[in-house]
Write a protein that holds these residues in place. Structure first.
Motif, PDB file in Angstrom:
ATOM      1  N   VAL A   9      19.549 -19.855 -10.887  1.00 36.99           N
ATOM      2  CA  VAL A   9      18.618 -19.698  -9.761  1.00 36.99           C
ATOM      3  C   VAL A   9      17.333 -19.020 -10.234  1.00 36.99           C
ATOM      4  O   VAL A   9      16.232 -19.388  -9.835  1.00 36.99           O
ATOM      5  N   LEU A  10      17.485 -18.033 -11.125  1.00 35.40           N
ATOM      6  CA  LEU A  10      16.320 -17.320 -11.644  1.00 35.40           C
ATOM      7  C   LEU A  10      15.412 -18.256 -12.447  1.00 35.40           C
ATOM      8  O   LEU A  10      14.181 -18.235 -12.293  1.00 35.40           O
ATOM      9  N   ARG A  11      16.015 -19.069 -13.296  1.00 34.09           N
ATOM     10  CA  ARG A  11      15.229 -20.039 -14.069  1.00 34.09           C
ATOM     11  C   ARG A  11      14.433 -20.953 -13.144  1.00 34.09           C
ATOM     12  O   ARG A  11      13.243 -21.203 -13.350  1.00 34.09           O
ATOM     13  N   ASP A  12      15.105 -21.464 -12.120  1.00 34.58           N
ATOM     14  CA  ASP A  12      14.450 -22.375 -11.187  1.00 34.58           C
ATOM     15  C   ASP A  12      13.320 -21.685 -10.444  1.00 34.58           C
ATOM     16  O   ASP A  12      12.248 -22.263 -10.229  1.00 34.58           O
ATOM     17  N   PHE A  13      13.554 -20.437 -10.066  1.00 34.10           N
ATOM     18  CA  PHE A  13      12.536 -19.679  -9.333  1.00 34.10           C
ATOM     19  C   PHE A  13      11.272 -19.494 -10.167  1.00 34.10           C
ATOM     20  O   PHE A  13      10.153 -19.729  -9.694  1.00 34.10           O
ATOM     21  N   TYR A  14      11.440 -19.068 -11.409  1.00 35.55           N
ATOM     22  CA  TYR A  14      10.269 -18.843 -12.254  1.00 35.55           C
ATOM     23  C   TYR A  14       9.575 -20.149 -12.634  1.00 35.55           C
ATOM     24  O   TYR A  14       8.354 -20.186 -12.827  1.00 35.55           O
ATOM     25  N   ARG A  15      10.357 -21.211 -12.726  1.00 33.51           N
ATOM     26  CA  ARG A  15       9.749 -22.525 -13.008  1.00 33.51           C
ATOM     27  C   ARG A  15       8.826 -22.933 -11.854  1.00 33.51           C
ATOM     28  O   ARG A  15       7.730 -23.437 -12.062  1.00 33.51           O
ATOM     29  N   LYS A  16       9.253 -22.678 -10.637  1.00 33.17           N
ATOM     30  CA  LYS A  16       8.452 -23.021  -9.468  1.00 33.17           C
ATOM     31  C   LYS A  16       7.273 -22.064  -9.280  1.00 33.17           C
ATOM     32  O   LYS A  16       6.205 -22.460  -8.805  1.00 33.17           O
ATOM     33  N   ALA A  17       7.476 -20.797  -9.641  1.00 32.39           N
ATOM     34  CA  ALA A  17       6.424 -19.796  -9.425  1.00 32.39           C
ATOM     35  C   ALA A  17       5.189 -20.070 -10.273  1.00 32.39           C
ATOM     36  O   ALA A  17       4.062 -19.841  -9.839  1.00 32.39           O
TER      37      ALA A  17
END
Length: 412
Positions: A9-17
């Motif tokens: 989830v963290l990886r996905d969040f930073y990818r989107k940010a």
């Protein structure tokens, strides 16, 4: 809390940010990429080179369970900074800044906050921007390095003005400020439009009535770690996980008022993203866990229990303070009999190193540890729905011998 929902989830969040995320000292499993851009950020302003190193907290593995961390390794603070600074010095920075999820403590460092030692050991930094302790520090000086920290909960916006003499090639002035975030400040229209639907959904969720409460339940531990709120949490986890005994404390100072209970009330008493871990322990092992817990008597870290009673003698030597263990039924199980026992995932990770023996016992080969996906907050909400109107009586917990005097205090 970045890892509370897991590494994926963290990886996905930073990818989107799509913003620079700095983290020195975090090492990904072999063959994998970090969800972060780099340990440092480099910016140039009219020939002045600014380098910012980002540092997380090395205690994350003692707050979050391994299954949330995705195999990542968290380096020791000083090991991480030595490596990051070696790279930063090669860039010949004019201004060097550290941004750390660690805080400054006037009375000295602790396991999670090493700002005093960092400032002593790494005088290269011109400025340290800290966090974690929730203190608002406009400006201080730690071993001749300027330190600032913008509090918590977005009450302040931290700003630092730097004056650099490009002829003398020297930093002349560092001026930190804390800008209050007040209602008079107009919201950003574009951001407001972006989050409007989410805020509307959140308000609807928080305003939803889920039950009734006969009388106020407070978090005040009038019975040595036991309180109305703590008991509600513990019985909720016991029912959700199907166990006899729960070790748990109150997670905030919030009370649950008499009358209608809404989801907002549950969030106030359950502010963290914890799940439930359960294992089958012998009474001898439970006694060891309660002995470890006894070392925090009189402090906020002392945990209450549900499903068991015991005597706690504060004057007894370590290892002999806990006795007369009984299940709530009054039965005294044999030393080898196994009892279904549960804690939340934070305590299962050792609660920041406070409960290493608890973690060791729960992870033991004979304990049969099960790390459930049961959300602790939803366990409480579900209990309220099923048992409304609530009639919670504070569980008895520990019977204390040699109680502290009225002026007993502790700093933690």
């Amino acid at each position: 809390h970045e890892f509370d929902w897991g590494a994926d989830v963290l990886r996905d969040f930073y990818r989107k940010a799509q913003v620079p995320v700095l983290c020195a000292g975090l090492v990904a499993p072999k063959g994998e990429e970090l969800p972060f851009s780099a340990p440092m950020l480099v910016r140039e302003f009219e020939g002045v080179r600014l380098v910012v190193i980002g540092l997380t907290n090395p205690l994350i593995p003692s707050w979050s369970r391994p299954r949330l961390l995705g195999g990542m390794h968290f380096q020791d603070t000083f090991e991480a900074l030595r490596a990051a600074l070696a790279g930063a010095r090669k860039l010949s920075p004019d201004i060097l800044v550290l941004v750390a999820h660690q805080g400054w403590r006037e009375w000295g460092d602790d396991r999670a906050n090493n700002i005093n030692a960092i400032a002593r050991c790494f005088p290269d930094f011109d400025l340290i921007i800290g966090a974690h302790t929730h203190q608002a520090v406009k400006a201080s000086e730690v071993s001749r390095i300027v330190y600032t920290q913008s509090g918590s909960h977005a009450f302040w916006l931290g700003r630092v003005d730097l004056l650099y003499d490009d002829r003398a090639r020297k930093l002349k002035k560092i001026a930190p400020a804390l800008v209050p975030v007040e209602g008079s400040l107009p919201p950003d229209a574009a951001l407001e439009a972006l989050v409007e639907a989410d805020i509307r959904d959140a308000k609807k969720h928080l305003g939803r009535k889920i039950g009734e409460n006969r009388r106020e339940l407070t978090a005040d531990a009038g019975r040595c770690g036991q309180s109305g709120v703590q008991t509600l949490i513990a019985v909720s986890l016991a029912e959700a996980a199907g166990v006899e005994v729960v070790l748990h404390g109150a997670l905030s100072q919030a009370s649950l008022p008499a009358g209608a209970i809404r989801m907002a009330d549950v969030w106030r008493i359950m502010p963290y993203e914890n799940t439930i871990g359960k294992a089958n322990l012998t009474m001898a092992e439970i006694r060891e866990i309660l002995e470890e817990n006894a070392g925090y008597f009189g402090k906020t870290q002392f945990r209450g229990v549900c499903g068991i009673t015991y005597s706690l003698d504060r004057s007894a030597p370590r290892g002999a303070r806990v006795s007369r263990l009984r299940l709530s039924s009054g039965r005294a199980p044999g030393e080898a009999e196994r009892i279904a026992f549960a804690v939340n995932s934070y305590d299962l990770a050792s609660a920041g190193g406070r409960f290493p023996r608890l973690r060791e016992i729960m992870e033991g080969p004979a304990a049969g540890l099960i790390e459930t996906d049961l959300d602790a907050r939803e366990a409480v909400a579900g209990y309220i729905r099923r048992h409304s109107p609530l009639e919670i009586e504070t569980a008895p917990g520990a019977a204390i011998k040699n109680r502290p005097t009225a002026n007993h205090t502790s700093k933690e």
